[in-house]
Write an enzyme that holds these catalytic residues in place. Structure first.
Site, PDB file in Angstrom:
ATOM      1  N   TYR A 115      54.873  62.789   9.626  1.00 14.00           N
ATOM      2  CA  TYR A 115      54.829  62.633   8.173  1.00 14.00           C
ATOM      3  C   TYR A 115      53.351  62.709   7.737  1.00 14.00           C
ATOM      4  O   TYR A 115      52.484  62.111   8.391  1.00 14.00           O
ATOM      5  CB  TYR A 115      55.461  61.292   7.773  1.00 14.00           C
ATOM      6  CG  TYR A 115      55.086  60.879   6.388  1.00 14.00           C
ATOM      7  CD1 TYR A 115      55.465  61.656   5.297  1.00 14.00           C
ATOM      8  CD2 TYR A 115      54.321  59.744   6.153  1.00 14.00           C
ATOM      9  CE1 TYR A 115      55.087  61.316   4.009  1.00 14.00           C
ATOM     10  CE2 TYR A 115      53.943  59.381   4.872  1.00 14.00           C
ATOM     11  CZ  TYR A 115      54.326  60.175   3.805  1.00 14.00           C
ATOM     12  OH  TYR A 115      53.943  59.844   2.547  1.00 14.00           O
ATOM     13  N   LYS A 121      63.213  55.294   1.081  1.00 16.87           N
ATOM     14  CA  LYS A 121      64.119  56.429   1.281  1.00 16.87           C
ATOM     15  C   LYS A 121      65.572  55.932   1.389  1.00 16.87           C
ATOM     16  O   LYS A 121      66.077  55.339   0.469  1.00 16.87           O
ATOM     17  CB  LYS A 121      63.677  57.213   2.514  1.00 16.87           C
ATOM     18  CG  LYS A 121      62.159  57.481   2.559  1.00 16.87           C
ATOM     19  CD  LYS A 121      61.723  58.329   1.389  1.00 16.87           C
ATOM     20  CE  LYS A 121      60.325  58.847   1.389  1.00 16.87           C
ATOM     21  NZ  LYS A 121      59.180  58.055   1.293  1.00 16.87           N
ATOM     22  N   ARG A 180      52.931  36.374  -0.961  1.00 15.34           N
ATOM     23  CA  ARG A 180      52.140  37.200  -0.036  1.00 15.34           C
ATOM     24  C   ARG A 180      52.534  36.959   1.419  1.00 15.34           C
ATOM     25  O   ARG A 180      52.333  37.823   2.277  1.00 15.34           O
ATOM     26  CB  ARG A 180      50.626  36.965  -0.231  1.00 15.34           C
ATOM     27  CG  ARG A 180      49.800  37.795   0.757  1.00 15.34           C
ATOM     28  CD  ARG A 180      48.318  37.852   0.414  1.00 15.34           C
ATOM     29  NE  ARG A 180      47.742  36.567   0.100  1.00 15.34           N
ATOM     30  CZ  ARG A 180      47.441  35.626   0.987  1.00 15.34           C
ATOM     31  NH1 ARG A 180      47.678  35.828   2.281  1.00 15.34           N
ATOM     32  NH2 ARG A 180      46.917  34.484   0.613  1.00 15.34           N
ATOM     33  N   ASP A 205      59.076  55.870  13.974  1.00 11.41           N
ATOM     34  CA  ASP A 205      59.391  55.906  12.549  1.00 11.41           C
ATOM     35  C   ASP A 205      60.829  56.421  12.435  1.00 11.41           C
ATOM     36  O   ASP A 205      61.105  57.588  12.702  1.00 11.41           O
ATOM     37  CB  ASP A 205      58.394  56.834  11.833  1.00 11.41           C
ATOM     38  CG  ASP A 205      58.638  56.917  10.333  1.00 11.41           C
ATOM     39  OD1 ASP A 205      59.788  56.702   9.903  1.00 11.41           O
ATOM     40  OD2 ASP A 205      57.684  57.213   9.589  1.00 11.41           O
TER      41      ASP A 205
HETATM   42  N1  PLP Z   1      57.541  57.839   7.037  1.00 12.25           N
HETATM   43  C1  PLP Z   1      58.197  58.925   6.608  1.00 12.25           C
HETATM   44  C2  PLP Z   1      58.993  59.707   7.605  1.00 12.25           C
HETATM   45  C3  PLP Z   1      58.131  59.333   5.285  1.00 12.25           C
HETATM   46  O1  PLP Z   1      58.784  60.426   4.876  1.00 12.25           O
HETATM   47  C4  PLP Z   1      57.346  58.564   4.377  1.00 12.25           C
HETATM   48  C5  PLP Z   1      57.233  58.947   2.960  1.00 12.25           C
HETATM   49  O2  PLP Z   1      57.625  60.018   2.550  1.00 12.25           O
HETATM   50  C6  PLP Z   1      56.656  57.452   4.856  1.00 12.25           C
HETATM   51  C7  PLP Z   1      56.793  57.110   6.188  1.00 12.25           C
HETATM   52  C8  PLP Z   1      55.796  56.624   3.950  1.00 12.25           C
HETATM   53  O3  PLP Z   1      56.582  55.829   3.150  1.00 12.25           O
HETATM   54  P1  PLP Z   1      56.126  55.187   1.749  1.00 12.25           P
HETATM   55  O4  PLP Z   1      55.969  56.322   0.776  1.00 12.25           O
HETATM   56  O5  PLP Z   1      57.215  54.239   1.423  1.00 12.25           O
HETATM   57  O6  PLP Z   1      54.820  54.515   1.996  1.00 12.25           O
END
Ligand code: PLP
Length: 384
Positions: free
Chosen positions: A105, A202, A51, A177
């Protein structure tokens, strides 16, 4: 000591690996042990325990992530959303205010609009490419400006340079992000962002077989996020950390191929008489193409488009294509296709989507590493 590897490709292979290898192993094995012998640690956060995100597999992937973005430190998390929510909740508390780009997102949008207010944290949406409009939303309580390198699903590119200047002159923290660009195409710490956040689910992992996240950036800030994460419990399992580390070794090869393939598909779609609009920063028709060219090493593997005709036409097209799999997510080796209105952005009201320019017929394509010619041929037949 020998000079550290300089190029991203080399760092992806070597920067994280323990050398000499453990028992001579060329790649780090999986340390699937919840706890480790006490070794006179003087701090709770240094005790070795899954953890606390500090098993040898975590350490290896942290070193690689920090090295590829030229950052001081990195931390992996249980998912991209764990990275985003923990980073924001580390620096924001009741009464604070956040400036956040309007087209986000879907999961981040839901977190900002549903969860932050319940902690007493306020926010305002900003137009990411209109820095002149940001000042009037600034408050004394504003602590963070939050952007995405390329927005989902319309592939808008914020004014990233203005965001850094704005953050510096107003003493804000700057978070971005960077999932859509990946470190191959853009490295936020090099440009002065305090934290770069990723859904490693991703491109970084690249094989659609784990969920993971990362927080990369200034050492003291990553440390603060780690302490929060240690308490929130959003750690990554060592097996997933191992898979992520393995996946990252081919990141540069995959993303460069995806950059080229997506550009070819975008050009094909733009020329096709059945297509009304294509959104991809690699096309000269994209309003921020020049900026993207200047800042990025490639334009990424996601594009979106609208066909001439209504929602039925889009649905028909999605049924006719053979190769792309109809599934949310992106960044894997297989091409995925979605309608954001029914997947990533279905949590938003139709009116909110309309205001952001996300029509119900918009199709998003996340290009994999199949042969580009096969994808184009498939699109050709599906478009009739
Ligand atoms: N940020 C972006 C741009 C995303 O496309 C996604 C998921 O599709 C996330 C964050 C969230 O990621 P996770 O599904 O790994 O929690």
């Amino acid at each position: 000591m020998a000079k550290l590897p300089q190029h991203l490709e080399t760092k992806l292979i070597h920067a994280g690996e323990p050398r000499p290898g453990i028992e001579g192993a060329v790649t780090i094995p999986i340390f699937q042990s919840a706890t480790f012998e006490y070794a006179d640690q003087d701090d709770y956060h240094k005790l070795k325990y899954i953890r606390l995100n500090n098993t040898p597999n975590h350490d290896a992937v942290h070193r690689t992530l920090a090295a590829v973005e030229n950052a001081e430190a990195a931390l992996v998390t249980a998912s991209g959303m764990a990275a985003i929510s923990t980073a924001l909740l580390t620096v924001l508390s009741a009464g604070d205010h956040l400036l956040v780009q309007d087209c986000l997102y879907g999961g981040t949008h839901d977190f900002v609009t549903n969860d932050l207010p319940s902690f007493g944290i306020n926010y305002d949406f900003i137009k990411p490419d209109q820095p002149d409009s940001w000042n009037r939303l600034l408050r004394r309580e504003t602590k963070v400006i939050y952007l995405e390198t390329m927005s989902n699903p319309l592939l808008q590119v914020p004014d990233l340079k203005a965001a850094i200047d704005f953050a510096k002159s107003n003493r804000l923290l700057s978070f971005i992000d960077n999932t859509f660009a990946s470190p191959v195409n853009f490295r936020p710490p090099e440009h002065g962002f305090d934290l770069s956040l990723h859904s490693c689910t991703k491109y970084l992992n690249g094989h659609s077989d784990i969920v993971a996240g990362a927080v990369i950036g200034r050492g003291n800030l990553v440390d603060r996020v780690k302490h929060r994460l240690d308490r929130f419990g959003g750690s990554l399992d060592p097996h997933a950390a191992f898979l992520l580390h393995r996946g990252m070794k081919t990141l540069a090869l995959r993303v460069r191929f995806q950059n080229e393939s997506t550009l070819a598909l975008a050009r094909f779609l733009e020329r096709h008489p059945g297509v009304e609009s294509v959104y991809y920063a690699g096309l000269p028709s994209h309003p921020r193409h020049a900026v993207a060219r200047e800042l990025f090493n490639g334009f990424g593997g996601v594009l979106s488009f609208e066909l001439k005709g209504g929602v039925e036409k889009a649905a028909q097209f999605m049924k006719k294509v053979v190769l792309p799999i109809s599934a949310p997510s992106l960044g894997g080796v297989e091409t995925l296709i979605t309608r954001p209105a029914t997947t990533s952005h279905s949590g938003m009201s139709r009116e909110d989507r309309r205001q952001l320019g996300i029509s119900d017929r918009l199709i998003r394509l996340a290009v994999g590493i199949e042969a580009t010619e096969d994808l184009i041929e498939d699109f050709q037949q599906a478009l009739g």
